[in-house]
Every structure is written in C-alpha cells, then in structure tokens.
Design an enzyme around this catalytic site. Structure first.
Site, PDB file in Angstrom:
ATOM      1  N   ASP A  88      43.832  29.557  47.407  1.00  0.00           N
ATOM      2  CA  ASP A  88      43.322  29.097  46.113  1.00  0.00           C
ATOM      3  C   ASP A  88      44.011  27.816  45.678  1.00  0.00           C
ATOM      4  OD1 ASP A  88      41.270  30.353  44.759  1.00  0.00           O
ATOM      5  OD2 ASP A  88      42.523  31.995  44.025  1.00  0.00           O
ATOM      6  N   GLU A 187      32.275  36.341  40.744  1.00  0.00           N
ATOM      7  CA  GLU A 187      33.132  37.344  40.090  1.00  0.00           C
ATOM      8  C   GLU A 187      32.575  37.760  38.728  1.00  0.00           C
ATOM      9  OE1 GLU A 187      37.365  36.537  39.817  1.00  0.00           O
ATOM     10  OE2 GLU A 187      37.672  38.306  38.544  1.00  0.00           O
TER      11      GLU A 187
HETATM   12  O1  KIV Z   1      42.750  34.893  42.842  1.00  0.00           O
HETATM   13  C1  KIV Z   1      42.088  35.783  43.372  1.00  0.00           C
HETATM   14  O2  KIV Z   1      42.603  36.812  43.841  1.00  0.00           O
HETATM   15  C2  KIV Z   1      40.635  35.615  43.417  1.00  0.00           C
HETATM   16  C3  KIV Z   1      39.820  36.791  43.834  1.00  0.00           C
HETATM   17  C4  KIV Z   1      39.807  37.762  42.738  1.00  0.00           C
HETATM   18  C5  KIV Z   1      38.471  36.397  44.264  1.00  0.00           C
HETATM   19  O3  KIV Z   1      40.150  34.584  43.107  1.00  0.00           O
END
Ligand code: KIV
Length: 287
Positions: A88, A187
């Site tokens: 991310d 989500e």
């Molecule tokens: O940060 C995370 O774990 C996510 C998932 C919930 C898709 O973005």
C-alpha cells in the site's frame, strides 16, 4: 526444493488474467513468519496500510509512513516466494504530483522487491495511476470505503447505499480501470454494487465487505484469525488467535510463578565433565 526448481511468483498479468475465472485469494501480511504461513494458500499478499492499526496501534491509517510500508514490505517478501506481493502507498505519498508518486512507488519496489503498489483511487488519482503504469509500476486501485479518507468521511462507513454514492463509487472504479490498474479492491459497499462494478471494469475486482460476486476476496488476516474482540460486520472469523494467545500466556505465567518453567529439558548442560561438587556450587540440578 532443489536449487533448480525455482518457484515463480504470481505476477500482475497473472492476476489480471483471472478476471471472471477462478476466484483470486488474497490476504494482508505484515511480517515474515505470517507471510510464510499464508504464502502457499494465497495468490496475492497485500502489505496493507492497515498495518498501522493492526500492528502499531494507530487509530486509523492516516499516520502510516512510507518507511513503515517499506519495512513491512521487506519482511513479507522475505517470508514469501509464491504469492504476488503488493504494498500500500500510505496517505500523503501519492496524491500530489504524479512524479512524486512515481518516485515514492519506485522506492517501494526497489527497496522491498514487491511487484506492485496499491492506491486509494478515484478520478483525481487516475492520471497518477496511468503515469505509474506507463513507467513500469503495476498499480492496484482501492475504491468504495477508502480508509485514508476517514477525516473527510468522519468515520469508516459503507459506501454506495444512495444513488449518488453508487455513481461516485462506479466512477472511482472506472477511472482506476481506464488508467490501467491491474486489479481493483472494492471495500465496504452495498452488496448489489460490487457485481455491477465487476461487470463494468476490465480489471478483476477484489472484494472486502463487498460481494461474493467479485473476482476475488481479501480480508485483514488478523481479523479473520480472531486477534481482536471487535471485527467489522463483513469479517468471517476462521480462528480464535486471541483466545489461543490468552490461554498459552496464562499457562506460561502460572508455570513461571510456580517455578515449573524452565524444566531440565529446557536448560543447557555443560558438555565437558564438571566435578559433582562444582555442579552443586553452581546450582546445576542435572546429573
Ligand atoms: O490496508 C489494508 O489492509 C487494505 C485491505 C483492507 C484491502 O487496504
């Protein structure tokens, strides 16, 4: 495994090719040992910025830094060899100039070895996604409930439950898709919206709190393993890790207090012959 039978990691094109096919199995991972357990079962491991809440005790994901994501990305790469690893991009690392987003994502890929990044997507981020994809960085989009927007929304809230919001989430997904995202996380949306998005976009959709009709599913691993007392409505618990840890630690504490731990089998003995009187003087109880 012999040195010559190298396992090939799942790639972004492999994931994209699964559109409409066998459901894509995804979970979050933040550490090497957990990644090692999840890896044989999963197609994709997400080093989610949820790490801020799950591991670091932050109230939301806004405080997560690029350094945190890189450190956890490195750990997950060390613990896995099969699944595709996606990291991310944390809040503030990609929303401005696309060149800054590209530089930050480049750091993530170079310093972790992961294959792709994920960004919370919408029309405002589409040009950045295209900029990164065109320059060699696979990007996963994330639409619907966007946790990094918590300060705008006021709280984590399911999306797409009014006509206006449905159109907005659909537009977020279309924008990510047209910009070249290799997959899109949906989500926390109305159950009927996820299949509509799945039908509208070329990229496979990965649901979380969305619908079984997505092309794959993801959960926060610690939620599904039962590490917390409270979990969101959409989580199915497949374990009771909190209960298992609680039980193990209470037994350990009782053994320490009762001087039952460590026992002889859990301590070291000298390999050389030590005269018995020296052992007594040392308090060594073994023969
Ligand atoms: O940060 C995370 O774990 C996510 C998932 C919930 C898709 O973005």
């Amino acid at each position: 495994m012999s040195r010559h039978t190298e396992i090939r990691r799942v790639t972004a094109p492999d994931i994209t090719a699964r559109k409409g096919g066998e459901p894509i199995v995804c979970l979050t991972a933040y550490t090497a040992p957990v990644a090692q357990i999840l890896d044989p079962h999963c197609d994709l491991l997400l080093v989610g910025d949820s790490v801020g809440m799950v591991v670091h005790g932050l109230p939301n994901t806004v405080g997560v830094t690029l350094e945190m994501m890189i450190m956890h990305g490195q750990a997950v790469m060390r613990g896995s060899q099969h699944a595709m690893v996606v990291v991310d991009m944390p809040f503030g690392s990609y929303e401005g100039d696309p060149r800054d987003a590209f530089a930050n994502a480049t750091r993530v890929l170079k310093e972790t070895g992961a294959q792709a990044v994920k960004v919370e997507a919408g029309p405002q981020i589409a040009a950045t996604i295209a900029y990164m994809v065109d320059r060699g960085i696979p990007v996963m989009g994330h639409v619907g409930l966007r946790p990094q927007a918590v300060n705008v929304d006021g709280k984590f809230r399911a999306k797409g439950r009014t006509q206006d919001e449905r159109q907005k989430v659909l537009a977020e997904a279309r924008a990510a898709d047209e910009a070249g995202a290799f997959a899109i996380v949906i989500e926390g949306v109305d159950e009927s919206l996820a299949p509509e998005i799945t039908a509208a976009v070329r990229a496979p959709t990965i649901g979380i709190g969305a619908s079984a009709e997505c092309d794959g599913q993801i959960l926060v691993t610690d939620d599904m393993l039962g590490l917390f007392d409270w979990t969101p409505k959409f989580v199915r618990r497949y374990g009771d890790i909190k209960g298992a840890i609680d039980k193990a630690v209470s037994e350990y504490a009782a053994d320490v207090r009762g001087r039952r731990f460590p026992a002889a089998a859990e301590t070291y003995a000298l390999k050389v012959n030590v005269p018995p009187q020296a052992r007594v003087a040392r308090g060594d109880k073994r023969g």
